[in-house]
Scaffold this active site. Structure first.
Site, PDB file in Angstrom:
ATOM      1  CD  GLU A  84      -1.618   0.161   3.548  1.00  0.00           C
ATOM      2  OE1 GLU A  84      -2.265   1.213   3.526  1.00  0.00           O
ATOM      3  OE2 GLU A  84      -1.847  -0.772   4.347  1.00  0.00           O
ATOM      4  NE  ARG A 122       3.728   3.473   8.696  1.00  0.00           N
ATOM      5  CZ  ARG A 122       3.594   3.636  10.006  1.00  0.00           C
ATOM      6  NH1 ARG A 122       4.650   3.481  10.808  1.00  0.00           N
ATOM      7  NH2 ARG A 122       2.426   3.944  10.536  1.00  0.00           N
ATOM      8  CB  SER A 132      -8.630   3.989   9.393  1.00  0.00           C
ATOM      9  OG  SER A 132      -9.372   3.627   8.269  1.00  0.00           O
ATOM     10  CB  SER A 136       1.461   6.000   7.108  1.00  0.00           C
ATOM     11  OG  SER A 136       1.232   4.719   7.628  1.00  0.00           O
TER      12      SER A 136
HETATM   13  P1  ADP Z   1      -8.485   3.852   4.824  1.00  0.00           P
HETATM   14  O1  ADP Z   1      -7.689   3.351   3.664  1.00  0.00           O
HETATM   15  O2  ADP Z   1      -7.883   3.539   6.152  1.00  0.00           O
HETATM   16  O3  ADP Z   1      -9.932   3.508   4.727  1.00  0.00           O
HETATM   17  P2  ADP Z   1      -8.929   6.586   3.809  1.00  0.00           P
HETATM   18  O4  ADP Z   1      -7.797   7.402   3.261  1.00  0.00           O
HETATM   19  O5  ADP Z   1      -9.920   6.080   2.830  1.00  0.00           O
HETATM   20  O6  ADP Z   1      -8.333   5.455   4.739  1.00  0.00           O
HETATM   21  O7  ADP Z   1      -9.637   7.503   4.891  1.00  0.00           O
HETATM   22  C1  ADP Z   1     -10.622   7.036   5.770  1.00  0.00           C
HETATM   23  C2  ADP Z   1     -11.066   8.204   6.616  1.00  0.00           C
HETATM   24  O8  ADP Z   1     -11.626   9.211   5.778  1.00  0.00           O
HETATM   25  C3  ADP Z   1     -12.169   7.883   7.618  1.00  0.00           C
HETATM   26  O9  ADP Z   1     -11.625   7.429   8.833  1.00  0.00           O
HETATM   27  C4  ADP Z   1     -12.881   9.218   7.769  1.00  0.00           C
HETATM   28  O10 ADP Z   1     -12.226  10.028   8.724  1.00  0.00           O
HETATM   29  C5  ADP Z   1     -12.696   9.872   6.411  1.00  0.00           C
HETATM   30  N1  ADP Z   1     -13.836   9.800   5.480  1.00  0.00           N
HETATM   31  C6  ADP Z   1     -14.011  10.636   4.417  1.00  0.00           C
HETATM   32  N2  ADP Z   1     -15.121  10.323   3.740  1.00  0.00           N
HETATM   33  C7  ADP Z   1     -15.691   9.281   4.365  1.00  0.00           C
HETATM   34  C8  ADP Z   1     -16.874   8.506   4.128  1.00  0.00           C
HETATM   35  N3  ADP Z   1     -17.711   8.766   3.106  1.00  0.00           N
HETATM   36  N4  ADP Z   1     -17.138   7.470   4.967  1.00  0.00           N
HETATM   37  C9  ADP Z   1     -16.322   7.192   5.989  1.00  0.00           C
HETATM   38  N5  ADP Z   1     -15.199   7.888   6.265  1.00  0.00           N
HETATM   39  C10 ADP Z   1     -14.864   8.921   5.476  1.00  0.00           C
END
Ligand code: ADP
Length: 359
Positions: free
Chosen positions: A131, A198, A183, A186
């Site tokens: 990733e 990292r 979530s 990094s």
């Molecule tokens: P991951 O790959 O860990 O899912 P992302 O870069 O997609 O990470 O980001 C997830 C974060 O983005 C969530 O924790 C929340 O804070 C935010 N977020 C933005 N849009 C949304 C959505 N539609 N639903 C849920 N979370 C969202």
């Protein structure tokens, strides 16, 4: 070269990101079946902007005239909650999306977690990519392809004057820092196209914001949480330097408006009775964002790097956090560190993953 259609998928802890390449040149596909399949998939994906209850295409991010593997076409950007993976698999099966696609490039933790599901339900093999490799690769590719990908916020001390400005990012000039706020968070230091490490991270990220905000306000979505925050006031919840000193703590240059203790007013019953859901949402956002800014600053300082790119879906529809990050970087570094943002904020992992077709 793999048969069309080409997908790159980033299955994250909260959101799954799907990037789809639609060829627009006139090269004829190898077989009639392939042409038919591509046309079906393309029609379905590009004629809609919502898929099922929770899938969404970010039309405003669509990239035209992109060259991948000597093909020219359009990149489409789709996201859905990872918790809806079973429905996604069902829909993909129903729409025949997987019928003759033999491999899908996937990254993120879900590429491992859901590998068996893809195999059993769609007879699809996931070609797994790392990733963070994908993130950097996707970011470099996107910045090279789009002149107007990057921006910054100027004059963020006063909110009314703070404005979004285009930024020409010298991406060929290294090093720079990438702070990916998903979530979790990094922090990477990038020294060259294939040279990064990292350097740090924190579990207090976008997932924490949404989790705490849901607990405190009963909100049901990220967009709702951001809207609440936009109408709230964190100074009703946070204890500021001026609440303790009556003004600034000038010996150490700490202004009165600075948060001294996040949520510090909430031990008082009277203060608790005065705060709204909006105030609590705002405070949660400010707390998480300032903590990330502080980590980003220390990383930049440690590595002696002055440019910091903030990415990840936490920044989606979230100018409050972007302005706070910009202000924190600028203020505490006395103008020497710069916060940079990118339009395709949450999609770089998926883009980078799609680019592995280019190998
Ligand atoms: P991951 O790959 O860990 O899912 P992302 O870069 O997609 O990470 O980001 C997830 C974060 O983005 C969530 O924790 C929340 O804070 C935010 N977020 C933005 N849009 C949304 C959505 N539609 N639903 C849920 N979370 C969202």
């Amino acid at each position: 070269m793999s048969a069309m259609p080409w997908f790159g998928m980033d299955i994250g802890g909260t959101l799954s990101k799907l990037v789809f390449f639609e060829p627009k040149d006139s090269i004829v596909e190898k077989t009639e079946d392939e042409t038919q399949l591509l046309s079906n998939v393309t029609k379905y994906l590009t004629k809609n902007s919502a898929y099922g209850k929770s899938g969404h295409r970010d039309e405003h991010l669509q990239m035209d005239n992109v060259k991948i593997c000597n093909r020219v076409g359009t990149l489409h950007f789709i996201r859905f909650p990872t918790s809806e993976m079973n429905n996604f698999l069902e829909l993909a099966k129903k729409k025949g999306m997987a019928a003759s696609v033999s491999t899908v490039c996937a990254t993120g933790g879900g590429a491992f977690k859901f590998e068996e599901n893809f195999k059993n339900e769609l007879n699809l093999k996931l070609c797994k990519c790392d990733e963070l490799d994908s993130l950097i690769r996707g970011l470099l590719f996107t910045v090279a392809s789009n002149n107007n990908e990057c921006y910054f916020w100027s004059q963020c001390t006063a909110d009314e004057q703070c404005s979004k400005q285009e930024y020409t990012f010298q991406y060929k000039k290294y090093p720079f820092i990438v702070v990916n706020i998903g979530s979790g968070v990094s922090v990477l230091a990038v020294y060259g196209p294939n040279n990064y490490k990292r350097i740090s991270g924190t579990s207090i990220g976008g997932g924490t914001f949404l989790g705490l905000c849901s607990l405190l306000t009963g909100c049901n979505s990220f967009d709702e949480a951001i809207e609440l925050a936009a109408n709230g006031d964190n100074t009703k919840v946070d204890k500021l330097v001026r609440d303790i000193y009556g003004g600034s703590y000038s010996k150490f240059g700490l202004p009165g408006e600075l948060v001294a203790s996040s949520f510090g007013h909430m031990n008082s019953k009277e203060k608790r009775a005065q705060v709204s859901r909006e105030d609590l949402a705002r405070t949660t956002l400010v707390t998480i964002t300032n903590n990330i800014a502080s980590i980003a600053r220390m990383c930049a300082l440690n590595e002696r790097i002055d440019r910091v790119c903030f990415v990840g879906n936490f920044l989606r529809v979230n100018p409050i956090s972007m302005k706070l990050l910009s202000h924190a970087m600028d203020y505490w570094s006395k103008g020497s560190q710069k916060a940079i943002f990118l339009n395709h904020e949450g999609y770089f992992g998926a883009i980078g993953c799609l680019l592995s077709f280019d190998e």
